[in-house]
Design a protein around this motif. Structure first.
Motif, short mmCIF file in Angstrom:
data_model
loop_
_atom_site.label_atom_id
_atom_site.label_comp_id
_atom_site.label_asym_id
_atom_site.label_seq_id
_atom_site.Cartn_x
_atom_site.Cartn_y
_atom_site.Cartn_z
N MET A 61 -34.14 -5.99 -15.42
CA MET A 61 -35.22 -6.86 -15.89
C MET A 61 -35.49 -8.03 -15.17
N VAL A 62 -36.51 -8.96 -15.26
CA VAL A 62 -36.92 -10.14 -14.45
C VAL A 62 -37.65 -11.08 -15.30
N ALA A 63 -37.43 -12.19 -14.96
CA ALA A 63 -38.05 -13.52 -15.76
C ALA A 63 -38.04 -14.67 -14.96
N LEU A 64 -38.95 -15.71 -15.13
CA LEU A 64 -39.03 -16.74 -14.43
C LEU A 64 -37.88 -17.72 -15.08
N ALA A 65 -37.09 -18.28 -14.41
CA ALA A 65 -36.03 -19.23 -14.75
C ALA A 65 -36.36 -20.47 -15.04
N THR A 66 -37.40 -20.75 -14.31
CA THR A 66 -38.10 -22.30 -14.58
C THR A 66 -39.30 -22.45 -15.34
N ALA A 67 -39.69 -23.44 -15.92
CA ALA A 67 -40.94 -23.65 -16.75
C ALA A 67 -41.99 -23.36 -15.85
N PRO A 68 -43.01 -22.78 -16.63
CA PRO A 68 -44.38 -22.27 -16.15
C PRO A 68 -45.41 -23.31 -15.70
N ALA A 69 -44.74 -24.43 -14.79
CA ALA A 69 -45.49 -25.62 -14.49
C ALA A 69 -45.18 -25.94 -13.01
N ALA A 70 -46.23 -26.75 -12.40
CA ALA A 70 -46.08 -26.98 -11.02
C ALA A 70 -44.67 -27.92 -10.87
N GLY A 71 -44.03 -27.64 -9.97
CA GLY A 71 -42.73 -28.49 -9.53
C GLY A 71 -42.37 -28.00 -8.13
N ALA A 72 -41.20 -28.89 -7.78
CA ALA A 72 -40.81 -28.67 -6.64
C ALA A 72 -40.10 -27.21 -6.22
N VAL A 73 -39.36 -26.73 -7.06
CA VAL A 73 -38.87 -25.52 -6.95
C VAL A 73 -39.13 -24.58 -8.21
N GLY A 74 -39.27 -23.23 -8.10
CA GLY A 74 -39.38 -22.46 -8.90
C GLY A 74 -38.54 -21.18 -8.98
N ILE A 75 -37.90 -20.72 -9.81
CA ILE A 75 -36.81 -19.69 -9.83
C ILE A 75 -37.13 -18.36 -10.52
N LEU A 76 -37.22 -17.11 -9.99
CA LEU A 76 -37.33 -15.76 -10.31
C LEU A 76 -36.00 -15.01 -10.20
N ARG A 77 -35.47 -14.76 -11.30
CA ARG A 77 -34.21 -14.06 -11.71
C ARG A 77 -34.22 -12.78 -12.17
N LEU A 78 -33.42 -11.78 -11.29
CA LEU A 78 -33.45 -10.14 -11.57
C LEU A 78 -31.84 -9.85 -12.16
N SER A 79 -31.78 -9.06 -12.95
CA SER A 79 -30.61 -8.67 -13.41
C SER A 79 -30.43 -7.33 -13.79
N GLY A 80 -29.44 -6.65 -13.31
CA GLY A 80 -29.28 -5.02 -13.56
C GLY A 80 -28.97 -4.37 -12.46
N PRO A 81 -28.70 -3.10 -12.26
CA PRO A 81 -28.31 -2.32 -11.04
C PRO A 81 -29.14 -2.19 -10.02
N ALA A 82 -30.62 -2.40 -10.03
CA ALA A 82 -31.38 -2.34 -9.26
C ALA A 82 -31.73 -3.98 -8.85
N ALA A 83 -31.24 -4.88 -9.12
CA ALA A 83 -31.53 -6.31 -8.84
C ALA A 83 -31.54 -6.57 -7.19
N LEU A 84 -30.62 -5.98 -6.79
CA LEU A 84 -30.36 -6.31 -5.25
C LEU A 84 -31.57 -5.67 -4.35
N ALA A 85 -31.74 -4.24 -4.72
CA ALA A 85 -32.89 -3.57 -4.17
C ALA A 85 -34.18 -3.87 -4.26
N VAL A 86 -34.66 -4.54 -5.48
CA VAL A 86 -35.90 -5.02 -6.03
C VAL A 86 -36.12 -6.39 -5.12
N GLY A 87 -34.79 -7.22 -5.26
CA GLY A 87 -34.82 -8.46 -4.43
C GLY A 87 -35.18 -8.27 -2.97
N ARG A 88 -34.53 -7.38 -2.48
CA ARG A 88 -34.69 -7.38 -0.84
C ARG A 88 -36.00 -6.61 -0.56
N ALA A 89 -36.82 -6.04 -1.43
CA ALA A 89 -38.01 -5.73 -1.18
C ALA A 89 -38.92 -6.95 -1.03
N LEU A 90 -38.64 -7.87 -1.86
CA LEU A 90 -39.57 -9.18 -1.58
C LEU A 90 -38.97 -9.99 -0.42
#
Length: 343
Positions: free
Chosen positions: A1-30
C-alpha cells in the motif's frame, strides 16, 4: 500500500510512504540508483524518475526492514520536495505497479496494531495526536503514545489475572490451593477503586482532547456579547444598547493555558420576545443542554430571585454566575450576585 505521509499542500518536504512485501522493489523503481540491498534506516540521496527514466526530483530514500518498522512490514519512504503536483506524480508512478494500492485512512496505524507493533491505546493516541488542536491535547496524546494509559491498564490487568488464577485454583483444587482466596475481598475492593478512578478520568480526557464547550447566557442586555468579544480578543459579536441585539449563537475557538475552549455567545432570554428572537432563544436552550459549562451573565441590578430563575434555565449543566457591565454599574451597586448552582 502507498500513501502521502504529509499534507497535500505546498511545503519544503513531501513524503511518500510504502508498506508491504513489495515496498523495496516498488521504491527502487522510482529511485533506481539505490543499492539492491540498502542498509536499513540509512538515508540515501537519490534521483526519482518516471517510467521513461526522466528525472522528476532529487531527495532521500529510506528503507525500514520489517518487522523493525512502524507497520511491522517492509517500509520505504521517499522524501521529495513538497510540490503537490510532484507528489501526485510520484504517487501515480507507484500505483502503476499491480502490487500497489492506495492505503485506506489510518491503515498504516491499523497494520501496526494488527502486527503487534503498538497496542490499541497507542493506536488511538496516534489519531488523537493528528487531530490535536491545543497544547493540552498534544501533551495528552503524546502521553498515550508513550504508553501511559497502557501502563495504567496493565497495572489493573495483571493483579486481576492473578486473582482469577487464585480463585480458579481454590475452586478446582481446594486442598492444594487452600487459603489462596483469603484476601480476595480486599483485593477486589482495591482493584475496583483503581478501576473507578480510571473511569472517572474519562470525562476529563474528553475535555483535553476535544476542548471545553462554554456558553455565555442570561437576560437580554446583560453584557454577554461584550464579554464574548473581550474573551475572544476581537469584535466578533455586535454590541448595542438595544436589548435583543444577538439573535443567533456565535461561536469562537480560543486556547487558555493550553486547553482548547469553544465559546458561544447566545441570544438573551426574556419574556414575550419577537418571532425571530424566539427562535434564537430556543437555540440558546438547546445549546445550554449540550455544553460543558454555562456562564450566566447578569446585569448589576439583578436580584437573587432573578439569578436563581436564570440559573434554572441551564438544567443539569454546571453554571458559573458572573456580573456584567461592572464598568458602568452605579457606585455602591448590588455587586456580584450569590446563587447556588444546580448539582
Amino acid at each position: 500500500m502507498v500513501a502521502l505521509a504529509t499534507a497535500p499542500a505546498a511545503g519544503a518536504v513531501g513524503i511518500l510512504r510504502l508498506s508491504g512485501p513489495a515496498a523495496l522493489a516498488v521504491g527502487r523503481a522510482l529511485a533506481p540508483g539505490v543499492p539492491g540491498v540498502p542498509t536499513p534506516r540509512h538515508a540515501y540521496l537519490a534521483t526519482f524518475v518516471d517510467a521513461a527514466g526522466g528525472v522528476l526530483d532529487e531527495g532521500l530514500f529510506l528503507y525500514f526492514r520489517g518487522p523493525q518498522s512502524f507497520t511491522g512490514e517492509d517500509v520505504v519512504e521517499l522524501q521529495a520536495h513538497g510540490s503537490p503536483r510532484l507528489l501526485r506524480l510520484l504517487l501515480a508512478r507507484t500505483l502503476e505497479d499491480d502490487r500497489v494500492r492506495p492505503a485506506l485512512p489510518g491503515e498504516f496505524t491499523r497494520r501496526a496494531f494488527l502486527n503487534g507493533r503498538i497496542d490499541l491505546t497507542r493506536a488511538e493516541a496516534v489519531a488523537d495526536l493528528v487531530a490535536a488542536d491545543s497544547e493540552a491535547a498534544v501533551r495528552a496524546a503524546a502521553a498515550g503514545l508513550s504508553g501511559a494509559l497502557a501502563e495504567r491498564i496493565r497495572a489493573l490487568e495483571e493483579p486481576l489475572r492473578a486473582l482469577h488464577a487464585d480463585l480458579e485454583g481454590v475452586l478446582n483444587f481446594p486442598d492444594e490451593a487452600e487459603g489462596a482466596d483469603a484476601e480476595a475481598g480486599p483485593r477486589v475492593t482495591t482493584l475496583r477503586a483503581e478501576a473507578e478512578a480510571l473511569r472517572a478520568e474519562v470525562g476529563r480526557g474528553r475535555l483535553v482532547r476535544q476542548g471545553a464547550r462554554v456558553a455565555l447566557y442570561g437576560p437580554v442586555n446583560a453584557g454577554k456579547s461584550t464579554l464574548f468579544n473581550r474573551l475572544v480578543g476581537e469584535d466578533r459579536a455586535l454590541v448595542d444598547a438595544e436589548p435583543g441585539t444577538t439573535r443567533d449563537a456565535l461561536e469562537a475557538r480560543v486556547e487558555w493555558d493550553g486547553l482548547g475552549v469553544t465559546l458561544y455567545d447566545t441570544a438573551g432570554l426574556r419574556e414575550a420576545p419577537g418571532r425571530v428572537e424566539a427562535l434564537g432563544i430556543a437555540r440558546t436552550r438547546d445549546l445550554l443542554a449540550a455544553v460543558d459549562l454555562a456562564v450566566l451573565v447578569l446585569p448589576p441590578e439583578a436580584s437573587t430571585d432573578e439569578a436563581s430563575s436564570w440559573t434554572r434555565e441551564a438544567g443539569a449543566t454546571p453554571v458559573l454566575v458572573v456580573t456584567g457591565k461592572c464598568d458602568v454599574a452605579p457606585v455602591g451597586g448590588t455587586g456580584p450576585v450569590s446563587v447556588e448552582a444546580p448539582p
